[in-house]
Design an enzyme around this catalytic site. Structure first.
Site, PDB file in Angstrom:
ATOM      1  N   TYR A 118       0.854  -1.179   0.000  1.00  0.00           N
ATOM      2  CA  TYR A 118       0.000   0.000   0.000  1.00  0.00           C
ATOM      3  C   TYR A 118       0.896   1.237   0.000  1.00  0.00           C
ATOM      4  O   TYR A 118       1.443   1.654   1.002  1.00  0.00           O
ATOM      5  CB  TYR A 118      -0.921   0.018   1.220  1.00  0.00           C
ATOM      6  N   LEU A 150     -17.298  -3.568   3.285  1.00  0.00           N
ATOM      7  CA  LEU A 150     -18.371  -2.679   2.835  1.00  0.00           C
ATOM      8  C   LEU A 150     -18.457  -2.630   1.313  1.00  0.00           C
ATOM      9  O   LEU A 150     -19.086  -1.726   0.749  1.00  0.00           O
ATOM     10  CB  LEU A 150     -18.163  -1.272   3.401  1.00  0.00           C
ATOM     11  N   GLY A 151     -17.832  -3.619   0.653  1.00  0.00           N
ATOM     12  CA  GLY A 151     -17.921  -3.671  -0.805  1.00  0.00           C
ATOM     13  C   GLY A 151     -17.355  -2.436  -1.473  1.00  0.00           C
ATOM     14  O   GLY A 151     -18.001  -1.850  -2.340  1.00  0.00           O
TER      15      GLY A 151
END
Length: 389
Positions: free
Chosen positions: A109, A260-261
């Site tokens: 990241y 949370l998609g």
């Protein structure tokens, strides 16, 4: 894992206000303000000892808060804008003050930048939290230059961990995941490298992400796994078929990423939404114009239940995940403090057995259209590592 203890009770303090119906806005008014992004730097909040407001759950033998925090987007949001760094530090510290003890990041990241953000934010209370990182992509441990493919050769893993320790400002990583399984390296060799790092005290627990079932079993046999991390939400229920039952059989915790998609289940996306260039959601066909109207039925389910339970759609989505198994710990990410408080509030949402049956039925009745990830990323999911020859 059915013998694992259920969540501990939640004592009354300011964190419990979210569960008493005061709502995010009212609860937020009780907390220190976070500086805006107008260029005026906020003074770092003085760390305070986290009271045990959130219930605890166990991933194998590792105890963590029932809701964690993913910091993946704290260097760059999905829509490719760059968050205000002092505000990201403040959000992490607010999460700790609200009882979150489980923080997730990875060398990939940034690369590296999210480890730096997390390391700086938690430095004052490092010993009171559990931090994770991941290795597996072919990233130069010194420069951060990313080459194609994966790299889990033992010597590379050890160099990657040394870099992560420096950026996280710590002497150990509580839970280290193999980010994606390298098809060129036997999992037993990877486990050997992790065992060496454990012997040195640099890694305390290990896990896998997006692996095949055969690799999962072989890895656990070589060196017991603490947790598996894979995408899992109302929007993607793939792990239910085999991965979650296998984790239950072997006593391995499960950590859903993107619970949370990627924002979808909060109601932030509608039929008119179009994504910025560089936003991964732009190449996920489940959000393509031809599929989006159908898939939005899931959001309507979450909204309906949010009204019924006095919650928000995102809280319903997280609470649904958490009730599936007592050893599932979601790690929703956010770059907004109000959303952080909303996510933490999901821990106070409960369902009766009849309510859960109704909600489950509504969720499972909707067949999601489109792929969850682009082909080039899916190619690294569910991969089996070769057996040691």
């Amino acid at each position: 894992m059915t013998s694992e203890p259920q969540d501990d009770p939640v004592p009354m303090n300011r964190r419990s206000l979210l569960g008493l119906g005061l709502g995010v806005t009212a609860a937020a008014s009780l907390l220190p303000a976070v500086a805006g992004a107008q260029g005026q730097e906020a003074a770092p909040a003085a760390p305070t000892s986290a009271a045990p407001a959130l219930a605890r759950r166990r991933l194998g033998t590792l105890e963590v808060s029932s809701v964690g925090l993913g910091v993946q987007n704290m260097h760059r949001r999905y829509e490719t804008t760059v968050p205000y760094r002092p505000e990201m530090l403040a959000i992490i510290r607010t999460a700790f003050d609200q009882g979150v003890t489980f923080f997730d990041c990875a060398e990939a990241y940034g690369p590296f930048e999210n480890e730096r953000i997390l390391g700086e934010a938690i430095e004052g209370f490092r010993d009171e939290v559990v931090i994770t990182s991941k290795f597996g992509w072919n990233i130069d441990p010194e420069t951060g230059v990313r080459s194609p493919g994966l790299n889990s050769r033992p010597e590379h893993v050890k160099r990657a961990v040394e870099g992560s320790l420096q950026r996280l400002r710590t002497d150990r990583i509580d839970l280290l995941y193999q980010h994606r399984v390298d098809p060129a390296v036997p999992i037993e060799d990877v486990a050997g490298a992790i065992q060496d790092l454990m012997t040195e005290g640099k890694v305390l627990h290990w896990g896998l992400s997006e692996m095949g079932l055969g690799t999962l079993r072989r890895a656990h046999a070589a060196l017991p796994l603490t947790a598996v991390q894979s995408e899992y939400s109302m929007l993607w229920r793939g792990p239910e078929a085999e991965v979650i039952p296998t984790c239950e059989e072997l006593g391995i915790g499960f950590v859903p990423w993107s619970p949370l998609g990627v924002g979808f289940l909060t109601g932030a996306i509608d039929e008119q939404t179009r994504f910025a260039e560089g936003d991964i959601r732009a190449v996920e066909t489940r959000f393509a114009p031809e599929n989006l109207p159908h898939n939005l039925q899931l959001v309507e389910v979450a909204r309906t239940w949010a009204e019924r339970k006095g919650a928000t759609p995102g809280q319903i989505a997280l609470a649904w995940l958490m009730v599936q198994k007592p050893w599932i710990v979601p790690i929703p990410g956010t770059t907004q403090r109000a959303h952080l408080l909303d996510n933490i509030g999901a821990a106070a949402v409960t369902f009766t057995p009849d309510e859960l049956a109704d909600l489950d039925g509504a969720v499972r009745a909707i067949e999601v259209l489109g792929q969850r990830l682009p082909d080039q990323v899916l190619a690294y999911s569910g991969v089996e590592a070769p057996e040691r020859g």
